[in-house]
Design an enzyme around this catalytic site. Structure first.
Site, PDB file in Angstrom:
ATOM      1  N   ASP A 107      17.296 -34.821  -0.417  1.00 32.13           N
ATOM      2  CA  ASP A 107      16.076 -34.961   0.361  1.00 32.13           C
ATOM      3  C   ASP A 107      15.350 -36.263   0.065  1.00 32.13           C
ATOM      4  O   ASP A 107      14.865 -36.933   0.965  1.00 32.13           O
ATOM      5  CB  ASP A 107      15.148 -33.757   0.174  1.00 32.13           C
ATOM      6  CG  ASP A 107      14.830 -33.440  -1.283  1.00 32.13           C
ATOM      7  OD1 ASP A 107      15.378 -34.099  -2.199  1.00 32.13           O
ATOM      8  OD2 ASP A 107      14.041 -32.518  -1.523  1.00 32.13           O
ATOM      9  N   ARG A 156       8.806 -25.810   2.323  1.00 30.91           N
ATOM     10  CA  ARG A 156      10.121 -26.318   2.746  1.00 30.91           C
ATOM     11  C   ARG A 156      10.355 -26.097   4.241  1.00 30.91           C
ATOM     12  O   ARG A 156      11.075 -26.841   4.874  1.00 30.91           O
ATOM     13  CB  ARG A 156      11.244 -25.639   1.965  1.00 30.91           C
ATOM     14  CG  ARG A 156      11.323 -26.016   0.511  1.00 30.91           C
ATOM     15  CD  ARG A 156      12.589 -25.446  -0.111  1.00 30.91           C
ATOM     16  NE  ARG A 156      12.544 -25.424  -1.549  1.00 30.91           N
ATOM     17  CZ  ARG A 156      12.872 -26.433  -2.336  1.00 30.91           C
ATOM     18  NH1 ARG A 156      13.248 -27.576  -1.811  1.00 30.91           N
ATOM     19  NH2 ARG A 156      12.814 -26.317  -3.643  1.00 30.91           N
ATOM     20  N   GLY A 185      16.314 -28.821  -2.066  1.00 34.17           N
ATOM     21  CA  GLY A 185      15.551 -29.674  -1.167  1.00 34.17           C
ATOM     22  C   GLY A 185      16.281 -30.203   0.042  1.00 34.17           C
ATOM     23  O   GLY A 185      15.680 -30.412   1.083  1.00 34.17           O
ATOM     24  N   PHE A 187       3.017 -38.239  -2.812  1.00 34.62           N
ATOM     25  CA  PHE A 187       3.684 -36.948  -2.920  1.00 34.62           C
ATOM     26  C   PHE A 187       3.761 -36.317  -1.534  1.00 34.62           C
ATOM     27  O   PHE A 187       2.745 -36.194  -0.850  1.00 34.62           O
ATOM     28  CB  PHE A 187       2.928 -36.019  -3.881  1.00 34.62           C
ATOM     29  CG  PHE A 187       3.617 -34.699  -4.068  1.00 34.62           C
ATOM     30  CD1 PHE A 187       4.781 -34.618  -4.824  1.00 34.62           C
ATOM     31  CD2 PHE A 187       3.129 -33.553  -3.469  1.00 34.62           C
ATOM     32  CE1 PHE A 187       5.435 -33.420  -4.987  1.00 34.62           C
ATOM     33  CE2 PHE A 187       3.773 -32.333  -3.634  1.00 34.62           C
ATOM     34  CZ  PHE A 187       4.935 -32.272  -4.387  1.00 34.62           C
ATOM     35  N   VAL A 188       4.974 -35.973  -1.099  1.00 36.11           N
ATOM     36  CA  VAL A 188       5.180 -35.438   0.242  1.00 36.11           C
ATOM     37  C   VAL A 188       5.836 -34.062   0.191  1.00 36.11           C
ATOM     38  O   VAL A 188       6.552 -33.737  -0.761  1.00 36.11           O
ATOM     39  CB  VAL A 188       6.031 -36.388   1.110  1.00 36.11           C
ATOM     40  CG1 VAL A 188       5.282 -37.678   1.394  1.00 36.11           C
ATOM     41  CG2 VAL A 188       7.376 -36.676   0.463  1.00 36.11           C
ATOM     42  N   ASP A 190      13.464 -40.916  -5.618  1.00 36.37           N
ATOM     43  CA  ASP A 190      12.291 -41.644  -6.110  1.00 36.37           C
ATOM     44  C   ASP A 190      12.655 -42.363  -7.395  1.00 36.37           C
ATOM     45  O   ASP A 190      12.974 -43.536  -7.362  1.00 36.37           O
ATOM     46  CB  ASP A 190      11.039 -40.765  -6.189  1.00 36.37           C
ATOM     47  CG  ASP A 190      11.212 -39.497  -6.996  1.00 36.37           C
ATOM     48  OD1 ASP A 190      12.185 -39.370  -7.759  1.00 36.37           O
ATOM     49  OD2 ASP A 190      10.351 -38.619  -6.874  1.00 36.37           O
TER      50      ASP A 190
END
Length: 175
Positions: A99, A164, A43, A151-152, A102
């Site tokens: 990236d 990506r 990521g 959610f991104v 959370d």
């Protein structure tokens, strides 16, 4: 995703501007240090590439692959080391780049792993921070953007194996 519409949360221009600012800050803070940037794949590869080009301090770069999502939208809570750090980092000032933070479980795991390998200092740098989802007590040392619990995807963040390569960060809304 055919029934959903893109909702851009952070534009390409906003990302570029903030990474430039962060690169300057990191350069100041790591002046005369032994900086080793540890990019957590997959990521963070786009973010890391853009960030290190903004850092003027001599920098070594390494990669580590972890997994806690699989193809899901939420973390499994279990961190798996897929590929470990390829270099000896003992005595180096390690900046872990990811990236998104959370739950914090992956970053907490990697910070402790890097410390156990003898790094002189360990700090974290993330593109996105989603503090509402935190399950462990960790706060990124450097952060581009704090976002709500949505959610991104885009700019390195994926859904399954896709998205990506999108140059901005977005989520989906119902059409």
């Amino acid at each position: 995703m055919e029934q959903k519409k893109e909702n851009i949360l952070i534009s390409e221009e906003q990302i570029k501007k903030r990474i430039s600012e962060l690169g300057k800050e990191i350069s100041r803070n790591y002046k005369n240090k032994n900086l080793y940037v540890l990019s957590l794949l997959r990521g963070s590869f786009i973010y890391t590439a853009d960030l290190v080009r903004q850092i003027t301090t001599p920098t070594r770069i390494g990669f580590m692959t972890t997994s806690s999502y699989g193809n899901a939208e939420i973390s499994t809570g279990m961190v798996k080391v897929v590929n470990d750090i390829p270099d000896n980092i003992e005595g180096l000032d390690v900046l872990i780049v990811d990236d998104i933070v959370d739950t914090g479980i992956t970053m907490d795991f990697v910070v402790n792993h890097v410390k156990s390998l003898g790094a002189s200092s360990v700090k974290s740098c993330v593109l996105l921070d989603k503090p509402e989802r935190r399950k462990v007590n960790i706060k990124p040392d450097y952060c581009c953007f704090e976002i709500p619990d949505v959610f991104v995807v885009g700019y390195g963040l994926n859904y399954g194996d896709f998205y990506r390569n999108i140059p901005y960060i977005f989520n989906w809304e119902e059409k």
